[in-house]
Design a protein around this motif. Structure first.
Motif, PDB file in Angstrom:
ATOM      1  N   LYS A  89       0.803  -1.226   0.000  1.00  0.00           N
ATOM      2  CA  LYS A  89       0.000   0.000   0.000  1.00  0.00           C
ATOM      3  C   LYS A  89       0.841   1.283   0.000  1.00  0.00           C
ATOM      4  O   LYS A  89       0.565   2.196  -0.783  1.00  0.00           O
ATOM      5  N   PRO A  90       1.876   1.403   0.833  1.00  0.00           N
ATOM      6  CA  PRO A  90       2.670   2.643   0.806  1.00  0.00           C
ATOM      7  C   PRO A  90       3.311   2.903  -0.557  1.00  0.00           C
ATOM      8  O   PRO A  90       3.350   4.046  -1.027  1.00  0.00           O
ATOM      9  N   LEU A  91       3.787   1.864  -1.206  1.00  0.00           N
ATOM     10  CA  LEU A  91       4.379   2.013  -2.530  1.00  0.00           C
ATOM     11  C   LEU A  91       3.331   2.468  -3.537  1.00  0.00           C
ATOM     12  O   LEU A  91       3.575   3.383  -4.333  1.00  0.00           O
ATOM     13  N   ALA A  92       2.160   1.856  -3.497  1.00  0.00           N
ATOM     14  CA  ALA A  92       1.091   2.235  -4.422  1.00  0.00           C
ATOM     15  C   ALA A  92       0.678   3.687  -4.206  1.00  0.00           C
ATOM     16  O   ALA A  92       0.468   4.428  -5.181  1.00  0.00           O
ATOM     17  N   GLU A  93       0.586   4.105  -2.970  1.00  0.00           N
ATOM     18  CA  GLU A  93       0.212   5.490  -2.677  1.00  0.00           C
ATOM     19  C   GLU A  93       1.272   6.465  -3.207  1.00  0.00           C
ATOM     20  O   GLU A  93       0.928   7.523  -3.740  1.00  0.00           O
ATOM     21  N   THR A  94       2.543   6.111  -3.083  1.00  0.00           N
ATOM     22  CA  THR A  94       3.617   6.954  -3.592  1.00  0.00           C
ATOM     23  C   THR A  94       3.531   7.081  -5.108  1.00  0.00           C
ATOM     24  O   THR A  94       3.663   8.184  -5.660  1.00  0.00           O
ATOM     25  N   VAL A  95       3.306   5.969  -5.788  1.00  0.00           N
ATOM     26  CA  VAL A  95       3.206   5.988  -7.255  1.00  0.00           C
ATOM     27  C   VAL A  95       2.024   6.848  -7.688  1.00  0.00           C
ATOM     28  O   VAL A  95       2.149   7.668  -8.606  1.00  0.00           O
ATOM     29  N   ILE A  96       0.896   6.714  -7.029  1.00  0.00           N
ATOM     30  CA  ILE A  96      -0.288   7.501  -7.372  1.00  0.00           C
ATOM     31  C   ILE A  96      -0.004   8.983  -7.182  1.00  0.00           C
ATOM     32  O   ILE A  96      -0.366   9.820  -8.019  1.00  0.00           O
ATOM     33  N   GLN A  97       0.650   9.344  -6.076  1.00  0.00           N
ATOM     34  CA  GLN A  97       0.961  10.747  -5.814  1.00  0.00           C
ATOM     35  C   GLN A  97       1.907  11.307  -6.877  1.00  0.00           C
ATOM     36  O   GLN A  97       1.762  12.452  -7.293  1.00  0.00           O
ATOM     37  N   GLN A  98       2.860  10.518  -7.297  1.00  0.00           N
ATOM     38  CA  GLN A  98       3.835  10.973  -8.300  1.00  0.00           C
ATOM     39  C   GLN A  98       3.180  11.185  -9.662  1.00  0.00           C
ATOM     40  O   GLN A  98       3.628  12.028 -10.435  1.00  0.00           O
ATOM     41  N   GLU A  99       2.156  10.412  -9.951  1.00  0.00           N
ATOM     42  CA  GLU A  99       1.500  10.525 -11.249  1.00  0.00           C
ATOM     43  C   GLU A  99       0.477  11.635 -11.280  1.00  0.00           C
ATOM     44  O   GLU A  99       0.028  12.022 -12.354  1.00  0.00           O
ATOM     45  N   ASN A 100       0.104  12.164 -10.132  1.00  0.00           N
ATOM     46  CA  ASN A 100      -0.891  13.246 -10.098  1.00  0.00           C
ATOM     47  C   ASN A 100      -0.257  14.584 -10.080  1.00  0.00           C
ATOM     48  O   ASN A 100       0.534  15.173  -9.938  1.00  0.00           O
TER      49      ASN A 100
END
Length: 100
Positions: A89-100
């Motif tokens: 989950k922390p990795l997925a949240e980081t990726v989502i934040q970077q793409e936004n």
């Protein structure tokens, strides 16, 4: 004896699994990883090993690993999937934040 084991399994409450996982530290992760590697777990990334995730779930729940690995298959799959989701989950949240 099987009836006693089934009664124990029915009593396991996984509703707080993620909260209990959050209480573990890196030593729990490394200990579970070492145990899996010593048992010749072939997973190239230990995070994807169901045995590894079962070990973490057992430690989080404060039960022997056998309490997890002898669950009915649908419950076992659910538990180890929740552990994987927790770990990633922390990795997925980081990726989502970077793409936004």
């Amino acid at each position: 004896m099987a009836e006693t084991e089934n009664a124990t399994k029915e009593k396991l409450d996984f509703s707080t699994l993620e909260e209990r996982l959050a209480e573990l530290n890196a030593m729990a992760f490394m200990r579970a990883e070492r145990e899996c590697r010593m048992a010749a777990d072939p997973a190239p990334d230990i995070t994807y090993s169901s045995a590894f995730r079962a070990k973490l779930a057992a430690e989080a729940m404060g039960v022997p690993q056998a309490e997890i690995t002898t669950l009915p298959i649908n419950e076992y799959a659910s538990v180890v999937s929740r552990v994987l989701n927790f770990l990633l989950k922390p990795l997925a949240e980081t990726v989502i934040q970077q793409e936004n």
